[in-house]
Design an enzyme around this catalytic site. Structure first.
Site, PDB file in Angstrom:
ATOM      1  CE  LYS A 119      40.953  43.989  35.008  1.00  0.00           C
ATOM      2  NZ  LYS A 119      39.591  43.706  35.496  1.00  0.00           N
ATOM      3  CB  SER A 194      37.853  43.165  32.165  1.00  0.00           C
ATOM      4  OG  SER A 194      37.730  43.434  33.557  1.00  0.00           O
ATOM      5  CB  SER A 218      36.115  41.465  35.457  1.00  0.00           C
ATOM      6  OG  SER A 218      35.264  42.124  34.563  1.00  0.00           O
TER       7      SER A 218
END
Length: 548
Positions: A119, A194, A218
């Site tokens: 990420k 996210s 997320s």
């Protein structure tokens, strides 16, 4: 005006450069894969991609599958998926050199030769961690985060960084630098956020293992929306050193780093690899708890609490059906299911979570956007945060009879005194103890809970921050929780959705019903919850649900 115009032009120039670098990275991936295929025309990439992580790891370990075949198979597939969904922000070209250097010596590490996606907000040496902010472009990090260092020591090869929403405080995946990421299963739906770039890449088959973060769902939203599995551990089970959080410094809602993969066994293998001496030595704030094989491999029947709704966000018909069907299968397999009465989720969501994250009146959050190219969809929220506390209080009082949830939000984003913040922390501790007492009174091992789904239409998640109630509760409690897809949304679910009104019957409920529509055939997941530090039991329960 001239100065402002020059500043904006400078910012857009940086955005253009970042996009050009992204495109160059994709071209490098294409060239690398072409060169490999020319040299090895007989390699069956499809058969490599069809292997699960445990199978793939075993074949690499016994020497029957060269790591080069695995690496270039996934680079090729990742390139295809990002062309379709826009999920990769950077290609780590040094991964090719790491692949050449990773020659086996003695006993191989658990993740030897496994390509891993990372990420955006997790630091990788020589690469940006933008969080979708223009100010973070061209600021390569000096060293890897601890979790990336441990992955490399375990033989894994981080090869791409993936997209996120600006600031990470959204369960969509869109920012001004890299744009919107789409769901690989249906391009008109969001992949979640996210960790949305991770969800899209793994869900599309372009990565076999990814690492993301979770501050309110997320990891879980992208996993549920893209039809894969994810584990949000207890906040400090894995190191967060070198990982940027959505709201720096706040301690009210616990963030966590965790793995994402196509199946539960892959998550377990990743946790086995990460929970090692390297992790504990590189970050001594992480408790030295190695992976507990005995708990994970146990076959004892479980006593499982469950609930179908939190009485705050009305579940979609598919969500309710997912819980009922999973409950029935678990009972038929010999487990005991016990109804769990969930209460005060509205209070927990606003007074504990939202208030905790914006305890400074939103000053830290607003500070991140200073000098940025602000997004229009956040305009009203920015205005609310910038408003003086007396106006927030007044508006909260005025809106309470008509739009109670807006009233709660306004009240929750006021500036707290130190005394009030300490009181909030005490309240969060007390609510956790009460929840555990209720759990223990029912003598539960684990809990089965709804997960928002199916994936929302693109453009809706940013308007629906209130819909995080099912996930954020377990960040506030700091419990380990995983997501497992269990069913697909049906035409019958879509028909039932026409009667969806929600518990508040406000604008948010109407918007959520619109966002769910058209989701037939999309995956729907459940959440599997355990008590703090019991990740292995959580995974064991997830495995049971997945198998059934």
């Amino acid at each position: 005006l001239l100065l402002q115009w020059r500043r904006w032009r400078g910012l857009w120039r940086k955005v253009k450069e970042a996009r050009q670098r992204q495109e160059r990275g994709l071209e490098q991936m294409d060239q690398a894969v072409r060169a490999f295929r020319q040299q090895h025309p007989s390699v069956n990439m499809v058969s490599v991609l069809s292997l699960s992580l445990p199978e793939l790891s075993e074949k690499i370990q016994d020497g029957s599958l060269p790591p080069e075949h695995v690496f270039y198979a996934y680079v090729g597939k990742a390139l295809q998926i990002t062309r379709e969904t826009n999920c990769i922000t950077e290609y780590m070209q040094e991964s090719e050199a790491q692949l050449q250097q990773a020659k086996p010596v003695g006993k191989l590490s658990l993740l030897y030769g496994v390509p891993v996606s990372i990420k955006d907000s997790i630091h990788c040496q020589g690469h940006d961690s933008t969080l979708g902010f223009v100010k973070n472009i061209d600021k390569p990090l000096a060293e890897d985060s601890v979790v990336v260092q441990v992955l490399k020591r375990q033989g894994a090869i981080p090869f791409v960084k993936t997209n996120v929403p600006q600031s990470l405080t959204s369960f969509d995946c869109n920012n001004l630098i890299f744009g919107q990421t789409c769901n690989p299963l249906l391009y008109t739906r969001t992949p979640g956020g996210s960790s949305g770039g991770e969800g899209a890449l793994i869900g599309g088959g372009g990565s076999i293992l990814g690492i993301g973060t979770d501050l309110g769902g997320s990891l879980r939203f992208p996993a549920a929306f893209c039809g894969i599995c994810a584990l949000k551990p207890t906040g400090n089970r894995l190191s967060k050193k070198g990982v940027i959080s959505g709201v720096l410094g706040q301690k009210s809602v616990a963030a966590a780093v965790g793995p994402m993969a196509k199946d539960v066994e892959s998550l377990a293998l990743c946790m086995r690899a990460l929970l090692c001496e390297d992790m504990f030595n590189l970050d001594s704030t992480v408790p030295p708890l190695p992976f507990n094989e005995e708990v994970y491999s146990s076959t004892q029947p479980l006593r499982i609490g469950y609930y179908e709704t939190d009485f705050f966000t009305m579940p979609s018909p598919a969500m309710r059906r997912a819980i009922r069907e999973t409950k029935q299968l678990l009972e038929e397999a010999g487990h005991t299911l016990v109804p769990f009465e969930i209460t005060n989720v509205d209070y927990s969501t606003f007074n504990l979570c939202v208030r905790g994250m914006f305890a400074d009146g939103g000053a830290s959050f607003l500070g991140k956007f200073e000098g940025e190219l602000e997004k229009g969809s956040m305009g009203i929220f920015f205005w609310l945060l910038k408003s003086p506390d007396w106006l927030k209080t007044l508006l909260s009082w005025i809106t309470k009879p008509f739009v109670p949830r807006l009233s709660y939000i306004l009240r929750s984003v006021r500036t707290n005194t130190v005394e009030e913040l300490w009181g909030l922390h005490n309240e969060i501790e007390e609510s956790c103890h009460q929840f555990i007492a209720q759990w223990k009174k029912l003598n539960l091992d684990v809990m089965l809970c709804p997960m928002l789904g199916p994936a929302l239409r693109i453009g809706y998640a940013a308007k629906l921050s209130v819909a995080v109630s099912y996930t954020m509760l377990y960040n506030s409690l700091d419990f380990p929780v995983g997501v497992v897809p269990v069913t697909l949304a049906t035409d019958e679910d879509e028909q039932e959705l026409k009667n969806y009104q929600g518990y508040f019957r406000d604008w948010w409920d109407q918007t959520l019903a619109e966002a769910f529509r058209g989701g037939e055939g999309m995956p729907v997941a459940v959440q599997c919850v355990a008590l703090p530090w019991q990740e292995e039991l959580c995974l064991r329960f997830m495995k049971e649900v997945e198998t059934l």
